[in-house]
Each structure stands twice: as C-alpha cells, then as structure tokens.
Design a protein around this motif. Structure first.
Motif: not given
Length: 804
Positions: A272-273, A276-278, A297-299, A321-322
């Motif tokens: 998906n797109s 934000g963070s986990i 695009s998780l950071v 993008l962790l």
C-alpha cells in the motif's frame, strides 16, 4: 368386427391414460427440478437419478427433504453443470440451502432468487456468472450466508445489503465489482466474514461504519482500489482475527486504535502507501501471529514493544523506510519463524539476542546498512533454511557455526566486506541449494569438500580474492545449474570433471589466471559460457558443436589459436560470440554465417584471421555488432550490405579493398572504424578515397600543442573525396575533377558524411593559388579549415586541416 374395434380403442385409451398419469406422478417440486435439469448440460451422470417416474424428488442425488417431504436443500457442488441458474424454484417453498458452487454455470443471477423466501444459505461461488448482483436478493430476510466469489459479476455491491440483518457470511471476492463499499454494511451486526478482495475496481474509502460490525472475525479487501486511511473505527472490531487489505491504495498512518483489536491474529497491510510509524500500541496485540507490512512508506524505528507479541511467527517489514536498529526485544519472540527486514535504512549490528529465536526458519535483512560481524554462534538457529544478508556493511568472517544449520537451503551474504576463507564445513550441508558470497573480500581456496554439497544448484563466489585451483570435486554436483567464479585469482586448468555437471547452464570464469586448454567435453546443457580474460591456450575443440543449447560464448582475451571449427554451426541458438584478442588464424568458416540466432554480437578482432568474409555472412540480418578489426582480412565489404540491423561495425586494420558500400550506414561510420585498409575507397559520384590510413594514437602532449598552436598545427588528413557537385562549381570557376586522398594522423570520430555534406560553395572561405579553402563544422561543434591543394590530376591533391 365393430365390437373388436371398440375393444381395441378402449385398451389403447386405458394405456394412454395410464402412461399419462405415470409421467406426471412426480409432485410439483420434482417438476420444477426436472424443468431446470432439462435446461442443463450435465457431463457427470449424477443427475440421472432425477427420474420423472418417481413420486417425490427426496431420494434424488443432491436433494434433501424434511420429514414432510418438502425440499429443504439442494447441494450440487463440483458436478460440471452447464447452463443457467434456476428461476423457477418458487414451488420449493421450504428451500433453505442452495449450493451450486464450482460448476460451469453462466448467465446472470435471476431476480427470482428474491422470491425464495426461506433461503438462509446461498453458495454460487466458482462459476462463470456475469451481470450485477440483483437488488431483489436483499429481500431474503433469513439469509445468513451469501457466497458469490470467483465469478465475473460486475456492477456495484447493492446499497440495500444492510437489509440482510441476519447475514453472517458474505464473500464476493474475485469478481469484477466496482464502486464503493456501501455504508449500509455497518448495519450487519451479525456479520463475521466479509471478503470482497480481488475486485480491482472497487474503490473509495473503507466506510467508518465498518466499526459497527462488531461480530466481524475476517475483513478482506485485498487487491482492490480502496483508498484513504484505515479508519480509526477499526478499533471497535474487538473480535476481528484477520485484517487483510493488501495490494490496495491505502494511505495515511496505521491508527493507534488498532491496538484495541485484542483478538487480532493476522494483520496484512502490505503493498500500500501507508506512511507514518508503526504504532507502539501494536505491542498490546498479544495474540498477533502474522505482521505483514512490507512495501509501504513506513518510517521511524521498529518499536521495542513488538517483543511483547509473544505469539508472532511471521514479521515482514521489508521495503519501507525504517531506520534505527533491530530491537533487542526481538529475542523474546520464541515462536518467530520468519523475520524479513530487507530494503530499509536499518543500521547497527545483528543483535545476539536473535539467537534466542530458535524456531527461526527465514532471516532476511538484505539491502540495509547493518555493520559489524555476523553473530559467531548463529548456528544456534538450527532450524534456519534461508539466511539473506547481502548488500550491507558486514565485516569479519563467514561463521563456521553456519554448518550447524543442517536445514540451510540458501545462504546469500554478497556485497559486504567479509574476509577470511569459506568454512569448509559449509559444503557438508546436504540441503544447501544456493551459496552466494560474491563481491566480498574473501580469500583462501575452494575446499575439495565442495563435492559433498550434492544439492547445490547455484554457486556465486565472484568478485573476491579466492585463489588456488578449481577443485575437481565440483564434478560431483550433478544438480549444479549456475556457477560464477569470475574476478578471482584462480589458476590451473578448468577441471575436466566439470562435464559431470550435466545440468549446468551458466558458467562464468572470466578474469582469473586459468591456463591450459578448454576441456574437450563440456556439459551439453550449457547456455552461457564466459571464460574471457584468462590464459587459456590450445585450439577450440570440434566438440563445441555438442553445445546445442549455447546462446552466449565469450572466450576473448586468451591465448587460444587454431581455426574456428566448422561444427560451431550446430550451436544454432548462439546469439553472441566473442573470440577477440586471441591467436586464431585462417579463414572464417562459412558455417559461422549460417547461425540464424546470431543477433547480439560477433567479435573476431585482434586475431590473425585472413581471407575474405564468407558470402554466408549476408544472412546475419539480425546481427547488431560486428568487429573484425586488427586481422588480415581482404576482399570487399559488399557482403555486409544486407546486414540492416547493424548498429556497430569495425573493420579497421585489415587489408580490405574496393569500393565501400554506398549506404547510409556505411556513410555514417566513424573513420576510425575504417582506417588502415589501404585498398578501400569511397565513391558515390562525389567522393573517392584510395587510402584510409590512420595512426593509432596521438599523445596528450601533442594534442595540447595542437590546440595552442591553432594556425601552426597542421594535421595531415587524407580523406578521399571526389569533386562535389561538379556543375555547381563550374560557374564560379571552382570546378574540380580530382580524386582526393586523405591520410589521417590523429584519431577522429567524425564520419565520411560529416565531411562530404560540408563541401559546398556556401562553405568556401577563400581561394588562391594554393587551392580552395572550406569551413567544415563536425558533429562535436568544432570548426575546421580544409584546403584542397594542387592542380595536377595525376598527382592528386592533398588536404590540409587546422582548427578554426
């Protein structure tokens, strides 16, 4: 006589009445079923039991009745029925279950289904149904299960679906539905399973009302065009066990409220797109087993709280993008079987705590910035089957303890800075199929124990500092398919035993110090062979013809000699051949020109070939690159005129002669690709050349002097040109009927056309006793002054060039 006739007539009438009554002895329910049966094409004999002579259908295959003789169930799954759905079952007033799944039924769903009032279970899945879901189906107040998945249904989900207040099970996945999920879905308080995935045109946001479906156990919206955020109301689904909304268009962040889904076991939100963070609250999901969030695009960092999800078996956070490191709390996940963190921006070391995950089967941390050494006791993960850690910054040795991972099937530690030798015990792993250690700083030798690794399929050790000989035991690897040992320091010969690798398709040994001759026998399964840039000697064996599957052969930069064997024509799938920079001699065999697949490249340069180009070369119409330079070829180039697919041709430094083919391709060739062919000339009625000699190089210092002394640096260029447009210059007193000879003393990258097209009267900048002077602009933007000198036709004029 009349009495006899009357008696006969009476008997016939009685017989007719008897059979008429017998044919219609089946009740109304049976008649409805028979009518539908007669419209079907049943390839299986199951419906043969549906006999009109029966009084009731209750004993028919797939038909079940209650104690009153009323049909309550029809179950005909996987009967290969062909035809339409029944629209005449109104007489089956007690019908509760209709199962017609996994057949070949087609057409639309009849609106009459809305009249089957007692239905509570409908399964039409796995057919070829088309059209829309009829709104009338929403009248079935007693319906509890509706399965229409795996068809070709289109249109929208009926907005009145919320009327089915008793619905527990709704599956519409793998159809062609479009539009949005109706908000009325929130009225289905009893709904436990809602699956509409695989409808790529299903769009819009997941309605906030989904939170009202508090009985929901399974929410499936995968492979749709669902957009927007995952609504915070998702936290109201306290009983939900699986949320599967992958390969969709979700965006925004994962709501913190998801931590309220205390029964959640599987969270599939990959592809998906989501940004934000986990959320740290994910640690409250103590029943979570699978967490698949890859390709979003998780950071941010992997939350430490993940370690409290003690039931986790699969974690895949790859392709995000962790940042940060692997939390040490990962060691608390004692049931963890798969950990995939590849393609992120993670750093730090591989924590030793990971060794507590004794059930780990798959560990992938590819393409990050992990540094330090691989834990020396990684062999404690004795259930490990896959360990991928390539493209990181790992240092140290390949741990010996990996040999304790008896189930290890694939090991890839490529593109790191690992040093030391390859532990010989690794080759004792009987299940190892892939060993990839390329692009490291490994040294030492390949141990003979490699012959014990009998399951090995793919071996890549290229780009290291490995030395010694290639062990003959490699021939024991009967299943070996791909070998790349290139760019190392191997010496000695290619082991003859390699012929035992009867499934080998890819062999790359280039850029080593291998010597000796090419083995007479190679695996006939070979498709790619690159042994270039070594020190091989001897001749190319006639057995080359046995490699019928070969499509790329690169033997360049060796010391091979002899002639090309004619058997090479049996390699009918060859697309690329490079024999350049060797000591081959003699004529090119005509068979080389008869290989129909030769379309990428043919390089015979820097050898001692002689003779003419075989006429069969005219058949290489697909060939893109041909290099015949630096040989002793002679004759004309006309045979190459038909090679319409050529993008590069080099025939320099040979003895070619005659007129250069008059085609746009040859006229655009750089002069450096034609140089040093004394008998070659160019003539199209405008320009001719009797000598295209060319020096190899001009030193940088000379070039610098030439650029400073612009007017004094005269580069003698002999470019042979006929007088251009004779009639055009006649009126201006510029008519010349000379043959031009050009000698090149500097390597030039412009073509014949670049000169010829500029020799016009508009470019004349002066005349005099020394001749006509032209201004010529070549493709790189530089301008040159060209002077045509001399007046005696028999001597031929010279051409002086200087940079303007």
């Amino acid at each position: 006589m009349p009495s006899t006739l009357n008696t006969l007539f009476f008997l016939i009438s009685i017989t007719f009445l008897f059979f008429h009554h017998h044919c219609y002895s089946i009740d109304e329910q049976g008649q409805a079923l028979l009518t539908w049966k007669n419209s079907l094409n049943a390839t299986k004999p199951a419906l043969k039991s549906w006999d009109s002579s029966d009084t009731t259908p209750c004993n028919w295959f797939g038909v079940h009745c209650n104690s009153n003789g009323d049909v309550v169930e029809i179950s005909l799954k996987s009967m290969e029925l062909q035809g339409s759905l029944p629209s005449n079952f109104q007489s089956l007033k007690s019908l509760k279950t209709l199962i017609l799944s996994s057949n070949n039924l087609s057409g639309v769903i009849p609106k009459e289904f809305g009249d089957y009032n007692e239905l509570n279970f409908i399964d039409l899945s796995g057919n070829f149904l088309t059209g829309e879901i009829p709104m009338e189906i929403c009248k079935l107040k007693k319906l509890k299960a509706l399965a229409m998945d795996s068809n070709y249904l289109g249109g929208k989900i009926p907005s009145m679906m919320g009327n089915l207040s008793g619905l527990v099970y709704l599956t519409l996945y793998d159809n062609q539905l479009n539009g949005e999920i109706p908000k009325s879905i929130g009225e289905l308080k009893m709904l436990q399973v809602f699956r509409v995935g695989g409808n790529k045109d299903l769009n819009g946001e997941l309605p906030l009302e989904i939170g009202n479906c508090t009985s929901l156990l399974m929410l499936g919206l995968a492979e749709t065009s669902i957009t927007g955020n995952l609504p915070s109301s998702i936290g109201m689904l306290k009983r939900v066990q699986t949320i599967a909304i992958y390969t969709s268009l979700l965006s925004g962040s994962i709501p913190e409220e998801i931590s309220n889904c205390s029964e959640l076991q599987n969270l599939y939100l990959y592809q998906n797109s989501i940004s934000g963070s986990i959320p740290r609250g994910i640690g409250q999901l103590n029943k979570l087993q699978s967490l698949l969030l890859w390709q979003n695009s998780l950071v941010g960092a992997i939350p430490d709280e993940l370690g409290t999800c003690s039931e986790l078996t699969v974690v895949d956070l790859s392709e995000n993008l962790l940042t940060g490191s692997i939390p040490r709390s990962i060691g608390k996940l004692l049931k963890l079987q798969e950990l995939q963190l590849s393609v992120n921006q993670l750093s730090g070391t591989i924590p030793s705590e990971i060794l507590n995950c004794s059930e780990l089967i798959n560990l992938e941390i590819v393409n990050n910035a992990f540094s330090g050494e691989i834990p020396v006791d990684i062999g404690k993960l004795n259930s490990l089957t896959i360990f991928f850690a390539w493209q990181n910054k790992l240092t140290g040795n390949v741990p010996d303890s990996l040999s304790q991972c008896k189930d290890l099937q694939a090991l890839d530690l490529s593109y790191n800075s690992l040093s030391g030798s390859i532990p010989k015990d690794i080759f004792g792993l009987k299940n190892l199929t892939k060993l990839l250690l390329l692009a490291n700083d490994l040294s030492g030798f390949i141990p003979p124990e490699i012959g014990n690794c009998t399951s090995l399929y793919r071996l890549r050790l290229n780009g290291n500092r490995l030395a010694g000989t290639i062990p003959s035991e490699i021939g024991n690897l009967k299943g070996l398919n791909f070998v790349d040992l290139s760019e190392n320091r191997f010496v000695g010969g290619i082991p003859l035993s390699i012929s035992g690798c009867r499934n080998l398709e890819f062999l790359d040994l280039h850029s080593n110090g291998l010597a000796g001759s090419l083995p007479d026998t190679l695996p006939t399964s070979l498709q790619y062979v690159d042994i270039s840039d070594n020190s091989l000697t001897g001749q190319l064996s006639h057995s080359i013809g046995s490699l019928s599957e070969l499509n790329k052969l690169n033997l360049g930069k060796n010391r091979l000699s002899g002639q090309i064997p004619t058997e090479i024509s049996s390699c009918s799938k060859l697309q690329l051949v490079n024999l350049g920079d060797n000591g081959f001699f003699g004529e090119i065999p005509k068979e080389l020109g008869q290989i129909p697949a030769l379309e990428i490249s043919l390089n015979l340069s820097w050898n001692r070939f002689s003779g003419k180009i075989p006429s069969e070369f005219s058949g290489l119409t697909k060939l893109a690159i041909l290099d015949l330079s630096h040989n002793k070829f002679s004759g004309k180039l006309d045979v190459l005129t038909s090679l319409q697919n050529l993008v590069s041709l080099n025939v320099s430094f040979n003895d070619f002669s005659g007129e250069l083919p008059n085609s746009s391709f040859f006229r655009k060739l750089p002069l450096c690709d034609l140089e040093s062919n004394k008998g070659l000339y160019i003539s199209n009625g405008v320009v001719s050349s009797s000598d295209l000699e060319h020096s190899r190089h001009v030193g940088p210092a000379v070039k610098l002097v030439m650029s400073i002394l612009i007017s004094a640096s005269v580069i003698l260029v002999l470019l042979a040109i006929y007088a251009l447009i004779r009639a055009r210059f006649f009126n201006n007193g510029l008519m010349e009927d000379y043959t031009w000879e050009v000698t090149l003393y500097q390597k030039l990258d412009f073509s014949i056309n670049d000169i010829v097209h500029n020799l016009t009267s508009s470019n004349v900048i002066g005349t005099g006793s020394s001749g006509v002077v032209y201004r010529v602009t070549i493709p790189n933007g530089e301008s040159w002054q060209l002077r045509k000198c001399g007046h005696q036709k028999s001597m031929g004029p010279s051409l002086l060039k200087s940079r303007l």
